[in-house]
Design an enzyme around this catalytic site. Sequence first.
Site, mmCIF file in Angstrom:
data_model
loop_
_atom_site.group_PDB
_atom_site.id
_atom_site.type_symbol
_atom_site.label_atom_id
_atom_site.label_comp_id
_atom_site.label_asym_id
_atom_site.label_seq_id
_atom_site.Cartn_x
_atom_site.Cartn_y
_atom_site.Cartn_z
ATOM 1 N N SER A 59 7.806 -6.317 -1.344
ATOM 2 C CA SER A 59 7.161 -5.147 -1.075
ATOM 3 C C SER A 59 7.490 -4.372 0.014
ATOM 4 O O SER A 59 7.346 -3.232 0.187
ATOM 5 C CB SER A 59 5.582 -5.357 -1.085
ATOM 6 N N LYS A 102 2.190 -4.757 5.257
ATOM 7 C CA LYS A 102 1.929 -3.306 4.599
ATOM 8 C C LYS A 102 2.151 -2.679 6.085
ATOM 9 O O LYS A 102 2.081 -2.831 7.029
ATOM 10 C CB LYS A 102 1.086 -3.146 3.918
#
Length: 198
Positions: A59, A102
């Site tokens: 990701s 993230k």
Amino acid sequence: MPEETPKQAFPLYPAGGQKKRRRLKGSVREFIITILTALVLVVVVRVFVFELAIVDGPSMQPTLNTNNRVFVFKAVKWFRDMPERGEVIVTKYPDRSGSFIKRVVAVAGDRVRIENGITYVNDVANTMGNGETPIDMQEIVIPEGHYFVMGDNRCLSLDSHNAEVGPLPVSYFIGRAEAVVWPISQWKCLDHATGEGA
């Protein structure tokens, strides 16, 4: 019959033996105290100062790859509660165990929408991501005390644009990812302004 002179009893330990035992006990005690102090310091540093996080999944590609070891500075929370836009952070998610790496795309008061796969923050296209987000999102305003995160690999990331995650409260902020430290061949400091390695 002459009276027998009693024999002198010998001490249980030879001369100096008791002193040696006391010194040995003192050394053992000091060793145990040193080990316990070191363990306490390790726990304090691990909980409050920094940790090593392991990247699991694609990701955050191309910035981070699976099995990268990342140095995470947790003490940044001593200086400010809220992460800043552009920073790569480690955060918790609601109703999920573990932690996630993230990028902060928006902070409290920012307007975020996803249109035709492009993420817009305050009407400006966000270019830190790689690829298009497969799900469009109507514009939202990030609430006070919250931040909005996304993976750099936009098409393969579970993040704030998904309904089950959404904007995250500041209490979920664990720390800021500073550098990839393993493998050595991929060592780099993270540039939070551009999203690249420095």
